[in-house]
Write a protein that holds these residues in place. Structure first.
Motif, mmCIF file in Angstrom:
data_model
loop_
_atom_site.group_PDB
_atom_site.id
_atom_site.type_symbol
_atom_site.label_atom_id
_atom_site.label_comp_id
_atom_site.label_asym_id
_atom_site.label_seq_id
_atom_site.Cartn_x
_atom_site.Cartn_y
_atom_site.Cartn_z
ATOM 1 N N ARG A 238 -5.055 6.035 1.274
ATOM 2 C CA ARG A 238 -4.403 5.308 0.183
ATOM 3 C C ARG A 238 -4.508 6.126 -1.098
ATOM 4 N NH1 ARG A 238 -5.928 -0.851 -1.158
ATOM 5 N NH2 ARG A 238 -4.681 -1.157 0.701
ATOM 6 N N THR A 239 -3.359 6.319 -1.772
ATOM 7 C CA THR A 239 -3.339 7.070 -3.031
ATOM 8 C C THR A 239 -2.845 6.212 -4.200
ATOM 9 O OG1 THR A 239 -1.108 7.878 -2.651
ATOM 10 C CG2 THR A 239 -2.922 9.276 -1.872
ATOM 11 N N GLY B 264 0.426 5.666 0.304
ATOM 12 C CA GLY B 264 -0.529 6.737 0.555
ATOM 13 C C GLY B 264 0.086 7.921 1.278
ATOM 14 N N GLU C 195 0.848 -1.201 0.000
ATOM 15 C CA GLU C 195 0.000 0.000 0.000
ATOM 16 C C GLU C 195 0.879 1.244 0.000
ATOM 17 O OE1 GLU C 195 -3.225 2.120 2.986
ATOM 18 O OE2 GLU C 195 -3.025 -0.057 3.058
ATOM 19 N N SER D 233 -4.356 8.038 7.584
ATOM 20 C CA SER D 233 -3.806 7.525 6.328
ATOM 21 C C SER D 233 -4.870 7.446 5.237
ATOM 22 C CB SER D 233 -3.173 6.151 6.542
ATOM 23 O OG SER D 233 -4.117 5.233 7.018
#
Length: 69
Positions: free
Chosen positions: A28-29, A20, A18, A26
């Motif tokens: 997620r990107t 982000g 993951e 946090s």
């Protein structure tokens, strides 16, 4: 997914789970751009191998001579 390596630790690579940014929790990107602060979750067995500020490299780039600014 991508594989990364920790700068200065030859021979070992990790699968990225993951990516982000923190906003304050946090988010997620899926990617980080140059200069962005964020997090990367990967299969690290011993957390002492990577501290905040550790330089991560794409595994495919480990043998390239990449100068850091």
């Amino acid at each position: 997914g991508d594989r990364i390596a920790i700068d200065g630790q030859a021979g070992e690579s990790f699968s990225v789970q993951e990516v982000g940014i923190m906003l304050p929790k946090s988010q997620r990107t899926g990617n980080l751009r140059r200069g962005q602060m964020g997090y990367v979750r990967f299969g690290l067995r011993d957390p002492r191998q990577a501290q905040p500020g550790t330089v991560l490299l794409m595994h495919k780039d480990v043998k390239k001579n990449l100068a850091l600014p």
